[in-house]
Enzyme design. Sequence first.
Site, mmCIF file in Angstrom:
data_model
loop_
_atom_site.group_PDB
_atom_site.id
_atom_site.type_symbol
_atom_site.label_atom_id
_atom_site.label_comp_id
_atom_site.label_asym_id
_atom_site.label_seq_id
_atom_site.Cartn_x
_atom_site.Cartn_y
_atom_site.Cartn_z
ATOM 1 N N TYR A 52 55.241 -20.572 81.087
ATOM 2 C CA TYR A 52 55.449 -21.263 82.621
ATOM 3 C C TYR A 52 54.486 -21.759 82.805
ATOM 4 C CZ TYR A 52 59.216 -17.549 83.137
ATOM 5 O OH TYR A 52 60.449 -17.053 83.702
ATOM 6 N N HIS A 111 61.077 -15.514 73.854
ATOM 7 C CA HIS A 111 61.694 -15.510 75.072
ATOM 8 C C HIS A 111 63.231 -16.464 74.714
ATOM 9 C CE1 HIS A 111 60.334 -18.142 78.914
ATOM 10 N NE2 HIS A 111 61.506 -17.647 79.122
#
Length: 282
Positions: A52, A111
């Site tokens: 992010y 992820h």
Amino acid sequence: MKTLSLAGRTVPAIGIGTWHMGDRPELRDQEIAAIRAGVQAGARVIDTAEMYGSGRSERLVGAAIRPLDRQQLFLISKVLPENASRERMAASLEASLQRLGTDYLDLYLYHWRGTVPLAETVAELERLQSTGKIKAWGVSNFDRDDLEELWQLPGGPHVQANEDLYHLGSRGIDYAVLPWQREHQVPLIAYSPVAQGDSWGQHLTTNPVVRKLAQRHQVSVYQLLLAWVIRDPQVLAIPQTSSVAHMRQNLAALSLELRPEELAALDEQFPRPTHKEPLDVI
């Protein structure tokens, strides 16, 4: 207030998502205030990732939680596929911890799947857990076959969560993934639980049934959509907002209970899948 058990801790069923947070310097103070307001309103889980904003989200979260009681929080971050190897994961984790200003994560997620063999990733997650720098590990963007493969690996059944896209307009995992996770007692972390507004042409917030039920309960359509996601006792929703007011509204949805006939009306508008669908990701 709805809660669930996540990696051995009881946490409220709505947490704080941070995707896209930290990207705009002019919103920094507002975003920090929103995260703190969420914790003040009852949130315990804060979900972020090294991906992010290339670490900017983790830095923002670190700044937001600095004056808070770390032991009251449940911090989640994620390792990128290219860093999910024996050689690179420890350094990747250390960088995340430094950006967050903490010496451990409550949950560390893989992820999404990449080229590193899954067995190697799991072995390294297990090793890192033994160091105490992560209390538990899980996965993200895993489909049913991924979870079944994981379960057969040494240490695989130690997985504590799977984080997938899930909202009223994206119900593909209702067919195969969620039933598997319920059977194996692996909680789901639902990202983008309000579909980022009306993305993908779903028109969730303008649907007449959604609006009618929201008016009946005197809540916003977003609160109603969150209540739908957490109707399952093994699901944690992590909506993202940079607004203090919206953050408080999100957490207020913890006390919203939808009746069986209301859930049936939503099922009629947005039917559960009748066959296996490709995993929805964004």
